[in-house]
Design an enzyme around this catalytic site. Structure first.
Site, PDB file in Angstrom:
ATOM      1  N   GLU A 255       0.307  -1.117   5.343  1.00 24.72           N
ATOM      2  CA  GLU A 255       1.266  -0.840   6.461  1.00 24.72           C
ATOM      3  C   GLU A 255       0.887   0.557   7.009  1.00 24.72           C
ATOM      4  O   GLU A 255       1.291   0.917   8.032  1.00 24.72           O
ATOM      5  CB  GLU A 255       2.618  -1.071   5.747  1.00 24.72           C
ATOM      6  CG  GLU A 255       3.688  -0.869   6.776  1.00 24.72           C
ATOM      7  CD  GLU A 255       4.477   0.743   6.636  1.00 24.72           C
ATOM      8  OE1 GLU A 255       5.444   0.891   7.388  1.00 24.72           O
ATOM      9  OE2 GLU A 255       3.813   1.293   5.800  1.00 24.72           O
ATOM     10  N   GLU A 256       0.862   1.505   5.936  1.00 24.99           N
ATOM     11  CA  GLU A 256       0.686   3.136   6.244  1.00 24.99           C
ATOM     12  C   GLU A 256      -0.475   3.390   7.229  1.00 24.99           C
ATOM     13  O   GLU A 256      -0.565   4.330   7.587  1.00 24.99           O
ATOM     14  CB  GLU A 256       0.653   3.566   4.954  1.00 24.99           C
ATOM     15  CG  GLU A 256       1.605   3.512   3.827  1.00 24.99           C
ATOM     16  CD  GLU A 256       3.020   4.141   4.204  1.00 24.99           C
ATOM     17  OE1 GLU A 256       2.980   4.821   5.546  1.00 24.99           O
ATOM     18  OE2 GLU A 256       3.919   4.111   3.595  1.00 24.99           O
TER      19      GLU A 256
ATOM     20  N   ASP B 262       0.797  -1.247   0.030  1.00 28.08           N
ATOM     21  CA  ASP B 262      -0.116   0.025   0.021  1.00 28.08           C
ATOM     22  C   ASP B 262       0.833   0.985   0.039  1.00 28.08           C
ATOM     23  O   ASP B 262       1.955   1.121   0.436  1.00 28.08           O
ATOM     24  CB  ASP B 262      -1.033  -0.058   0.992  1.00 28.08           C
ATOM     25  CG  ASP B 262       0.017   0.056   2.520  1.00 28.08           C
ATOM     26  OD1 ASP B 262       0.866  -0.716   2.714  1.00 28.08           O
ATOM     27  OD2 ASP B 262      -0.574   0.799   3.519  1.00 28.08           O
TER      28      ASP B 262
END
Length: 479
Positions: A145-146, A78
């Protein structure tokens, strides 16, 4: 025609361009997850795709490397989706428009997604090329992840056996990262009540800030639009009676906000304008090196919404003016490394409350918790509440690391100098993964990425070539 066609390393940049054509912002990773699964399926590679959109692809060792320890190549699929003012691209549905300018790759009007598309591209290029020497490979592509490392946290590691983890999710060539900060994502909510108030309605806007990654660039002293909005609101309140209608700013809790604005109703608009003009001049002086484009403006506005009461306005302004933000402490053991920080990344107003999303980071878990408690106590004292939505521990330095020794030696031979071995004041999935696989020996590295999480994000091509060579030789040595 491919924009990156003919550039080296060909395999890496070919896959990077394919990834860029697929919308893959956080919470929108199904298409790129399917792309990765199709990649493995087309090459007859064993893979697993889970409900969180994570994909793991296995590849057997090269001939002669069968007895080598398994190596994990890892990055997240992502990206942070940020746009320049005036950009109309729908990043949820449209791919990126890449361009090359000298030695740099960028995307027109948007973030580039090299954080962490370059990791995905490098891993795919390794998997795609049977001429590359390596031991058994486990390539892990994580989702979201972000927005809290959600994919890594949801991952079932029961079938993963790698001894070494090569995480390609840093931002500076020549740096080998061997530890990272843990974090806590907080949501602070202040209840508000509303009542009629006769006055002049105005729009207060903060614009022109540079922004950036709330971990890797928090030490640069860049302005936080939400905090500057709070400062400006308090400056107006010091000059004239004020009622807040709404306050909005930022789009991600892990990005330093570049813009914010508020609707307010005041008794004396001339006094309000005087306060804003004075602060605008002060900010231009204060931020002339970090945010030379900063501007603070006040303009007439209309709003049918009821303003907050005097008490609710006072509490909201107090929170925005007094909440801690930015660097809180520096590491006593690693010169120049931020130890603890926090970032008020998102500000939103609803009919009955003001909401602030804050990311707290620290390389020491107890300090992370202490900073989060300080924010929570402020919110509670003002009649609100604070909740931690997600948290993860720090990735601690490992004194005995064969992987680090190998990679330092390879770097020394390829570059003719020593790498910088350091920690990172940002979250890396190494922390989550070592919590699940404590035997992992990890290192994080990457080519030069500039201005990540902003529309000015760039990937340096020559740096990518050198780091690709570093990766290939490290894989060969680990075998």
């Amino acid at each position: 025609m491919r924009v990156l066609s003919g550039l080296e390393p060909k395999g890496v940049l070919r896959f990077f361009e394919e990834i860029a054509a697929i919308p893959h912002g956080s919470h929108n990773t199904r298409a790129i997850s399917d792309y990765l699964a199709d990649f493995a399926r087309a090459r007859g590679l064993r893979f697993r795709q889970d409900a969180a959109d994570n994909v793991i692809i296995w590849k057997d060792a090269s001939p002669g490397y069968e007895d080598a320890p398994a190596v994990m190549l890892q990055g997240h699929m992502d990206m942070v989706c940020e746009k320049a003012p005036g950009c109309e691209k729908d990043m949820a549905r449209e791919g990126l428009e890449l361009f090359v300018e000298g030695d740099e790759i960028g995307a027109r009007g948007t973030t580039l997604g090299a954080d962490d598309g370059i990791a995905v591209a490098m891993a795919l290029a390794v998997l795609d090329d049977d001429a590359i020497a390596h031991g058994p490979l486990e390539c892990l592509f994580t989702a979201d992840e972000e927005v809290g490392m959600l994919g890594a946290q949801a991952l079932d590691c029961g079938d993963l056996k790698a001894r070494y983890l090569l995480n390609i999710d840093s931002a500076e060539e020549g740096v080998l990262t061997v530890s990272c900060a843990g974090s806590a994502r907080m949501l602070c909510t202040l209840p508000v009540t509303r009542a009629p108030y006769a006055g002049t309605t105005l729009r207060l806007a903060v614009r022109g800030l540079f922004g950036g990654h709330s971990g890797e660039e928090i030490h640069r002293g860049r302005g936080n639009a939400n905090l500057l909005l709070g400062r400006a609101l308090q400056a107006v309140a010091d000059r004239t009676e004020l009622r807040l209608i709404r306050a909005e700013g930022g789009s991600k809790d892990n990005a330093i906000p570049r813009e914010a604005e508020a609707l307010l109703r005041v008794k004396d608009p001339e006094a309000a304008q005087s306060a804003v003009s004075a602060l605008d001049a002060a900010l231009r002086r204060e931020l002339q090196l970090t945010d030379p484009g900063v501007s603070l403006s006040l303009s007439p506005a209309e709003s049918g919404e009821l303003p907050m009461t005097e008490e609710s306005s006072r509490r909201s302004l107090c929170f925005l003016f007094c909440v801690p933000n930015g660097v809180q402490s520096m590491s006593p053991s690693v010169p120049g490394l931020v130890q603890s920080s926090l970032n008020l990344g998102q500000l939103r107003t609803e009919a009955d409350c003001l909401r602030a999303r804050i990311m707290v980071r620290s390389g020491v878990n107890s300090l992370r918790d202490e900073t989060a408690r300080r924010v929570a106590l402020l919110a509670e004292t003002l009649g609100g509440r604070a909740e931690i939505s997600t948290a993860y521990s720090a990735w601690e330095y490992r004194p005995d690391s064969p992987l680090r020794e190998t990679m330092v030696q390879v770097f020394r031979e390829l570059y003719g100098k020593e790498p910088r071995v350091t920690g990172l004041h940002a979250g890396l999935e190494c922390g989550v993964l070592t919590g699940k696989m404590p035997w992992l020996d990890c290192i994080s590295f990457a080519p030069d990425l500039l201005n990540i999480h902003t529309p000015c994000e760039r990937l340096r091509i020559a740096s990518t070539q050198r780091v690709w060579a570093l990766l290939l030789e490290t894989l060969r040595r680990l075998g």
